[in-house]
Design an enzyme around this catalytic site. Structure first.
Site: not given
Length: 322
Positions: A123, A148
């Site tokens: 990501s 995350y």
């Protein structure tokens, strides 16, 4: 394809099936957002020849190993994960179970079943507090601002070690703000168009002073397919593990993004300016030179065109008349 009922997973499966590949898809169909949307995505690809689906959770090591033992596949695209920056603040355990334990199980299965190439989702959030733009794969990414992001950075480290120890070609893809038809309800395009069409206010965090490298789903899928076909080569590269940015290389200011959405929707937005949210970053901007050098990846979808496709899909899916 893990996470095959997800936004990118379903679009990727459809592309691979359309060109004649056989695809085994897995997903646990959790309720982080509407399971019905996931089932509706699946219904689009279950009718395509060569597709098999199995409902399972990647945190179940036994189920993962059984799948790899029974499955006749040589390449894996690992997209299953607990997504969302803000949700990681209130439910961190879900990220450890899916993104750390689940990824470990996938790596172990790839190790024991001689997978020719593992492509996995990282990501753009791994860049965290970095201020140098555009973000480059060579930048230090040691300051994540959400759990995350920390799990995605951990995935890169885990894949690197498995690649080095067991000779597994692995490629991590740092996705940059993917949008388009069948997109996730927790992301800004979905949130914003829903509010705009319902004449409700939308919040622009950091008082609108943010930018994102919005990347259309078709461009993303084309890039993933090209990467999948080109694992690192022992004879030509120093490592069998690589990480690529995969983005549009054209960041858009949040206020400009809303203007484009208003134009596409034909409805003015009601805007509320708000302070910065925990876990957010000011800007994302992908340096895509590396992936372009290795593949033919080159995003080609203008934001206005991509948002029109998304809004048209949204109205059709939710049965909203013009």
């Amino acid at each position: 394809i893990t996470g095959t009922a997800g936004f990118i997973g379903a679009a990727l499966a459809a592309r691979l099936l359309a060109r004649g590949n056989e695809v085994i898809g897995i997903d646990n169909l959790n309720d982080y957002y509407s399971p019905q949307l996931k089932l509706d995505r699946l219904s689009q690809i279950e009718q395509m020849q060569g597709f098999r689906f199995k409902k399972m959770d990647i945190s179940d090591a036994g189920a993962v190993n059984q799948l790899f033992t029974e499955g006749d596949f040589d390449r894996v695209v690992h997209l299953a994960a607990q997504a969302g920056v803000r949700y990681s603040i209130i439910n961190p355990k879900a990220y450890i179970d899916a993104n750390i334990v689940g990824f470990f199980n996938i790596l172990e299965a790839c190790r024991h079943h001689h997978i020719a190439h593992l492509v996995y989702a990282s990501s753009s959030s791994v860049y965290g507090k970095n201020t140098k733009l555009p973000y480059s794969e060579s930048d230090q990414v040691d300051h994540p601002v959400s759990l995350y992001a920390a799990t995605k950075k951990s995935n890169e480290l885990m894949a690197h070690s498995y690649s080095h120890l067991y000779g597994i070609p692995c490629t991590g893809l740092r996705f940059f703000t993917v949008y388009g038809p069948w997109g996730r309800p927790d992301m800004s395009p979905y949130i914003f168009i829903k509010a705009i069409l319902e004449r409700k206010p939308i919040q622009l965090f950091n008082y609108g002073d943010m930018s994102r490298d919005f990347t259309y789903i078709d461009d993303i899928v084309r890039g993933v397919v090209e990467v999948l076909a080109k694992p690192a080569n022992k004879e030509k590269e120093s490592s069998l593990h690589r990480v690529f940015n995969i983005g549009n290389h054209q960041p858009v200011q949040l206020t400009e993004y809303v203007k484009v959405m208003e134009a596409v929707a034909g409805v003015p937005a009601i805007i509320e300016l708000a302070a910065m949210q925990a876990g957010d970053v000011l800007s994302t901007y992908a340096d895509t030179e590396l992936i372009e050098r290795v593949t033919n990846f080159k995003p080609s979808t203008p934001l206005s065109e991509g948002l029109k496709c998304f809004v048209d899909w949204y109205k059709d899916y939710h049965k909203i008349s013009s």
